[in-house]
Design a protein around this motif. Structure first.
Motif, PDB file in Angstrom:
ATOM      1  N   ILE A  57       0.854  -1.191   0.000  1.00  0.00           N
ATOM      2  CA  ILE A  57       0.000   0.000   0.000  1.00  0.00           C
ATOM      3  C   ILE A  57       0.890   1.240   0.000  1.00  0.00           C
ATOM      4  O   ILE A  57       1.637   1.479   0.948  1.00  0.00           O
ATOM      5  N   THR A  58       0.807   1.977  -1.079  1.00  0.00           N
ATOM      6  CA  THR A  58       1.564   3.226  -1.176  1.00  0.00           C
ATOM      7  C   THR A  58       0.661   4.369  -0.741  1.00  0.00           C
ATOM      8  O   THR A  58      -0.447   4.521  -1.259  1.00  0.00           O
ATOM      9  N   LEU A  59       1.135   5.140   0.215  1.00  0.00           N
ATOM     10  CA  LEU A  59       0.336   6.226   0.767  1.00  0.00           C
ATOM     11  C   LEU A  59       0.613   7.532   0.034  1.00  0.00           C
ATOM     12  O   LEU A  59       1.639   7.687  -0.623  1.00  0.00           O
ATOM     13  N   ASN A  60      -0.285   8.475   0.191  1.00  0.00           N
ATOM     14  CA  ASN A  60      -0.082   9.815  -0.354  1.00  0.00           C
ATOM     15  C   ASN A  60       0.785  10.669   0.557  1.00  0.00           C
ATOM     16  O   ASN A  60       1.065  11.832   0.231  1.00  0.00           O
ATOM     17  N   ILE A  61       1.205  10.117   1.671  1.00  0.00           N
ATOM     18  CA  ILE A  61       1.983  10.869   2.654  1.00  0.00           C
ATOM     19  C   ILE A  61       3.333  11.280   2.075  1.00  0.00           C
ATOM     20  O   ILE A  61       4.109  10.450   1.614  1.00  0.00           O
ATOM     21  N   ASP A  62       3.579  12.585   2.112  1.00  0.00           N
ATOM     22  CA  ASP A  62       4.857  13.136   1.670  1.00  0.00           C
ATOM     23  C   ASP A  62       5.818  13.066   2.854  1.00  0.00           C
ATOM     24  O   ASP A  62       5.558  13.685   3.895  1.00  0.00           O
ATOM     25  N   PRO A  63       6.935  12.334   2.749  1.00  0.00           N
ATOM     26  CA  PRO A  63       7.817  12.180   3.914  1.00  0.00           C
ATOM     27  C   PRO A  63       8.360  13.496   4.452  1.00  0.00           C
ATOM     28  O   PRO A  63       8.553  13.645   5.663  1.00  0.00           O
ATOM     29  N   LYS A  64       8.598  14.464   3.582  1.00  0.00           N
ATOM     30  CA  LYS A  64       9.117  15.757   4.048  1.00  0.00           C
ATOM     31  C   LYS A  64       8.046  16.541   4.810  1.00  0.00           C
ATOM     32  O   LYS A  64       8.315  17.122   5.862  1.00  0.00           O
ATOM     33  N   LYS A  65       6.842  16.554   4.276  1.00  0.00           N
ATOM     34  CA  LYS A  65       5.754  17.257   4.969  1.00  0.00           C
ATOM     35  C   LYS A  65       5.408  16.552   6.278  1.00  0.00           C
ATOM     36  O   LYS A  65       5.113  17.203   7.292  1.00  0.00           O
ATOM     37  N   GLN A  66       5.435  15.224   6.266  1.00  0.00           N
ATOM     38  CA  GLN A  66       5.160  14.476   7.484  1.00  0.00           C
ATOM     39  C   GLN A  66       6.178  14.814   8.565  1.00  0.00           C
ATOM     40  O   GLN A  66       5.817  15.052   9.724  1.00  0.00           O
ATOM     41  N   ALA A  67       7.427  14.863   8.191  1.00  0.00           N
ATOM     42  CA  ALA A  67       8.481  15.206   9.152  1.00  0.00           C
ATOM     43  C   ALA A  67       8.311  16.632   9.662  1.00  0.00           C
ATOM     44  O   ALA A  67       8.523  16.911  10.848  1.00  0.00           O
ATOM     45  N   GLN A  68       7.920  17.548   8.777  1.00  0.00           N
ATOM     46  CA  GLN A  68       7.730  18.942   9.173  1.00  0.00           C
ATOM     47  C   GLN A  68       6.560  19.080  10.143  1.00  0.00           C
ATOM     48  O   GLN A  68       6.630  19.856  11.103  1.00  0.00           O
ATOM     49  N   LEU A  69       5.487  18.331   9.918  1.00  0.00           N
ATOM     50  CA  LEU A  69       4.344  18.399  10.822  1.00  0.00           C
ATOM     51  C   LEU A  69       4.711  17.864  12.198  1.00  0.00           C
ATOM     52  O   LEU A  69       4.365  18.465  13.225  1.00  0.00           O
ATOM     53  N   GLU A  70       5.411  16.747  12.236  1.00  0.00           N
ATOM     54  CA  GLU A  70       5.840  16.191  13.516  1.00  0.00           C
ATOM     55  C   GLU A  70       6.771  17.156  14.244  1.00  0.00           C
ATOM     56  O   GLU A  70       6.685  17.326  15.464  1.00  0.00           O
ATOM     57  N   LYS A  71       7.638  17.804  13.498  1.00  0.00           N
ATOM     58  CA  LYS A  71       8.563  18.787  14.070  1.00  0.00           C
ATOM     59  C   LYS A  71       7.796  19.975  14.643  1.00  0.00           C
ATOM     60  O   LYS A  71       8.140  20.498  15.714  1.00  0.00           O
ATOM     61  N   ALA A  72       6.751  20.419  13.953  1.00  0.00           N
ATOM     62  CA  ALA A  72       5.969  21.572  14.406  1.00  0.00           C
ATOM     63  C   ALA A  72       5.247  21.258  15.717  1.00  0.00           C
ATOM     64  O   ALA A  72       5.213  22.092  16.633  1.00  0.00           O
ATOM     65  N   VAL A  73       4.666  20.067  15.817  1.00  0.00           N
ATOM     66  CA  VAL A  73       3.987  19.682  17.053  1.00  0.00           C
ATOM     67  C   VAL A  73       4.983  19.598  18.203  1.00  0.00           C
ATOM     68  O   VAL A  73       4.705  20.037  19.322  1.00  0.00           O
ATOM     69  N   ILE A 114      -4.019  13.155   1.297  1.00  0.00           N
ATOM     70  CA  ILE A 114      -3.556  13.442   2.653  1.00  0.00           C
ATOM     71  C   ILE A 114      -2.034  13.366   2.614  1.00  0.00           C
ATOM     72  O   ILE A 114      -1.462  12.292   2.437  1.00  0.00           O
ATOM     73  N   VAL A 115      -1.376  14.490   2.773  1.00  0.00           N
ATOM     74  CA  VAL A 115       0.083  14.527   2.624  1.00  0.00           C
ATOM     75  C   VAL A 115       0.816  14.453   3.953  1.00  0.00           C
ATOM     76  O   VAL A 115       2.026  14.200   3.987  1.00  0.00           O
ATOM     77  N   ALA A 116       0.101  14.675   5.059  1.00  0.00           N
ATOM     78  CA  ALA A 116       0.719  14.570   6.382  1.00  0.00           C
ATOM     79  C   ALA A 116      -0.389  14.377   7.403  1.00  0.00           C
ATOM     80  O   ALA A 116      -1.526  14.834   7.209  1.00  0.00           O
TER      81      ALA A 116
END
Length: 763
Positions: A331-347, A380-382
């Motif tokens: 299953i390939t997700l629409n999650i962008d690894p860079k945006k996902q990392a940025q969201l986690e960093k922001a939280v 859904i990118v992140a």
């Protein structure tokens, strides 16, 4: 008696030949044994045993059926990938991903045949000599020994067990013969490649390709394939990362053996063979599990795939779960690894790093959730589901049991614009329409009758006559309560459903305060539809879903137009005012990381301070951030009063605070600074300044109060009210009844200041 006499006596048959008869007696004995073990008897016995063996084998062949496949050999993991193809996680007890033989390059197949069974394509599926040797070794206690064909190894892996017994070996022989007759060589080879153990907890060639070379099987080259083929002889001993010097020499020798056999069989040219270098595998890597945010992403992907299978195949949820869980999906997700990392960093930067439950016990009850969506594609990118999947199993990104509060107000305006609704004065509702913003003003129906709903504004501030634009900027409850009645609550709920919220929401006035439940995922979809000019966006986390040679087509996240472009664009235009001149001003407009991005959005803070929101968007990205109060031990909703990030002097968490700060820290690092809203409207803050009426009202103090609705606007206070409101709500009373003091404001006589209270202190 001399010798001559003895000779004559023997010739006459005399009795003096006794000594000779003694010797003759011995000869006669030997002749008896020879008569018992004659070659005819030996041959007959041998033939008899052969016939007995053949008969026994025939009986065995007739009695032993090909069993069902070993359940353990069918177990496999699901593999989840980021949008760029890199592995996000593996979920399953067995690290196996079954692949169709067509995905295994021909030269890689040949490498395994060359290593294990050069006569594979010609033999009958068994090696009688090797099997006999194995039986003898088993009987003599010498243990296992090689010599089995690929078919026999497949049978052992898939149909039987690895135990070393005579019974198992005989069954293996019979089943192998039958399997060779019933299955094609390609099917047998595919089964062998998918069931073999390669070490590093990798079952099957696809898992092995990832474990040793970080590539899919169809990307292996001949050198790498030859190493994996050589590895099967002794996976733990031949793993280059842990092999001894002897082990490395042995696996290299085995690798050369495989390639030389390929040349001998004509599957590889000598020139290619000479140029090949030993491909050292990469270092072992810990299995990609579900820790951190991964589990939340995997759960949502599984859920969306299950829903699609239910829709396509007409099966139940439990049946769909059975088809998905640990069934070898890629299953390939629409999650962008860079945006996902940025969201986690922001939280982390804006919330979790500041929490201190020893200093402030309530900090242990704070949970964040967020979803980020591309409005043009619905991807859904992140996503942020909580502090850790193994510490907080329920995803805050998808849970829908917290009130979205004032983030629902844009839906009311959208319904008004779409239905061309009119206010009590018969004027079509728009950004410039004037409403009475007096706190606790009773809402009335078309006949002017009170409907029993008179919500207070935040801190009971009265604004007097204000435009819809100003009411949105300052989140004036009384205005949107009346607007909901003017539009019709049925129409408002229909618009909410069209935009992606639940379609069974009760159409009561209290819903204008956002008292229903909603998730960041839902609110991201609602605002993405607005950003997409009214074309429905149903956020999707799945880019593709494949199982063996099966592909499930996922629905298009972009649907039909559910809101006219003019209505959607007008709401967007109005929401830019919330950022530039309203409740999100401090965290978003004045954020130093902002680099000219155009922004629209809305804050929200629910009753008793249990949730706080900021859902906003730029032309290219929509993100909804929620902050939730949840008792760390019981899981019940709690007030976040006194938690980190609360407003000085009030102790309240609000949407314009931490949620908006997380949103800005994330968005201003990943959005296009040059993108512009393409709006087809002549209304709202994006096209002209907000008009402020002259008739306003100003409170003499910042009061608190007892609300008259199901959804009170303040936290539970400690004082007893001095007066009971006269209006009765149309919904059930709140479960936590505040006991605040009734405000004692004077009638307004002058204009109120531009910002009567901190703009971040709102519902």
């Amino acid at each position: 008696m001399g010798r001559a006499e003895e000779r004559r006596a023997r010739q006459r048959g005399g009795r003096r030949a006794a000594p000779q008869r003694h010797r003759s007696s011995g000869v006669a004995g030997k002749s008896g044994i020879r008569r018992f073990f004659t070659w005819k008897k030996i041959l007959g016995t041998f033939l008899g045993l052969c016939l007995l063996g053949i008969g026994g084998f025939i009986v065995l062949y007739l009695m032993v059926d090909v069993p069902k496949g070993n359940a353990a050999a069918r177990l496999q993991s699901n593999v989840y990938k980021f949008s760029d193809g890199s592995v996000l996680a593996r979920d399953g007890k067995v690290n196996r991903e079954i692949v169709d033989l067509s995905k295994v390059p021909e030269e890689i197949r040949n490498a395994f045949v060359a290593a294990e069974n050069k006569s594979f394509y010609k033999d009958s599926g068994v090696d009688f000599k090797g099997t006999a040797r194995g039986l003898i070794n088993t009987l003599s206690g010498k243990g296992a020994q090689g010599g089995s064909t690929i078919t026999q190894q497949y049978v052992k892996n898939y149909y039987l067990t690895q135990e070393q017994t005579v019974t198992r070996k005989l069954r293996e022989l019979v089943i192998s013969l039958k399997v060779d007759r019933q299955m094609s060589k390609d099917d047998i080879l595919a089964g062998y490649l998918n069931t073999s153990y390669f070490g590093r907890n990798a079952y099957g060639i696809q898992a092995a390709a990832q474990a040793y070379y970080r590539v899919d099987v169809d990307e292996l080259d001949v050198e790498q394939g030859a190493y994996l083929a050589a590895l099967l002889q002794a996976p733990s001993q031949y793993d280059w990362a842990v092999a001894s010097e002897t082990g490395k020499k042995l696996v290299k020798a085995r690798w050369h053996y495989v390639l030389d056999n390929m040349v001998e069989e004509g599957w590889l040219s000598s020139s290619e063979r000479q140029s090949m270098k030993f491909p050292k595998p990469r270092e072992p890597k810990a299995a990609a599990g579900l820790e951190g945010q991964k589990g939340y992403l995997v759960d949502l992907a599984n859920n969306q795939l299950e829903e699609q299978l239910m829709e396509q195949e007409g099966i139940s949820r439990s049946e769909a779960e059975t088809q998905v869980k640990s069934q070898g999906w890629t299953i390939t997700l629409n999650i962008d690894p860079k945006k996902q990392a940025q969201l986690e960093k922001a939280v982390e930067a804006e919330l979790t790093s500041k929490l201190d439950d020893k200093e402030r016990p309530v900090d242990g009850d704070i949970q964040a959730g967020a979803v980020s969506v591309d409005p043009k594609t619905g991807k859904i990118v992140a996503l942020y589901g909580g502090k850790d999947y193994f510490k907080h199993y329920r995803s805050n990104a998808t849970r829908n049991d917290y009130q979205p509060a004032s983030t629902f107000k844009p839906v009311i305006l959208a319904a008004a614009l779409e239905n061309e609704a009119e206010n009590q004065d018969g004027q079509t509702i728009g950004a410039k329409t004037v409403y009475d913003g007096t706190s606790k003003r009773p809402a009335v129906d078309a006949d002017g009758k009170k409907v029993g709903f008179a919500p207070p504004n935040e801190d009971n501030v009265s604004y007097g006559d204000v435009t819809v634009q100003t009411a949105m900027n300052k989140s004036v409850n009384s205005v949107f309560a009346q607007m909901g009645i003017d539009v019709g609550m049925d129409e408002v709920m229909d618009t909410a459903a069209d935009l992606g919220m639940d379609d069974d929401l009760q159409a009561v006035p209290a819903q204008t305060l956002g008292t229903m439940g909603a998730s960041p995922l839902q609110m991201a979809g609602v605002y993405a539809t607005l950003d997409n000019h009214g074309k429905q966006v149903t956020p999707s986390i799945i880019k593709s879903a494949e199982q063996h040679n099966r592909t499930v087509e996922m629905p298009d996240p972009i649907g039909e137009e559910v809101l006219s472009r003019e209505a959607a664009d007008t709401v967007t235009s109005v929401l830019t005012g919330v950022v530039d001149d309203g409740t999100a001003r401090r965290s978003v407009r004045e954020n130093p990381a902002r680099d000219g991005q155009e922004v629209a959005g809305k804050t929200g803070t629910s009753d008793f301070g249990r949730s706080a929101w900021f859902t906003g968007y730029t032309p290219d990205l929509v993100t909804s951030v929620g902050l939730f109060g949840e008792d760390d031990k019981t899981g019940k909703q709690v007030n976040m009063k006194g938690a980190t990030g609360t407003l000085p002097g009030t102790g309240r968490v609000n949407g314009g605070g931490i949620p908006a700060s997380i949103w800005a820290a994330y968005m201003f690092g990943v959005t296009d600074t040059d993108a512009e809203f393409d709006l087809e409207t002549d209304q709202g803050a994006a096209v002209e300044p907000t008009w402020t009426p002259t008739k306003t009202q100003e409170p003499t103090q910042t009061p608190t109060q007892e609300p008259t609705t199901q959804a009170p606007t303040t936290q539970a206070p400690t004082q007893t009210p001095t007066q009971t409101p006269t209006n009765t709500p149309t919904t059930e009373p709140p479960t936590d009844e505040p006991t605040t003091e009734e405000p004692t404001t004077e009638p307004p006589t002058d204009d109120i200041p531009e910002d009567p209270v901190d703009p971040d202190q709102e519902r």
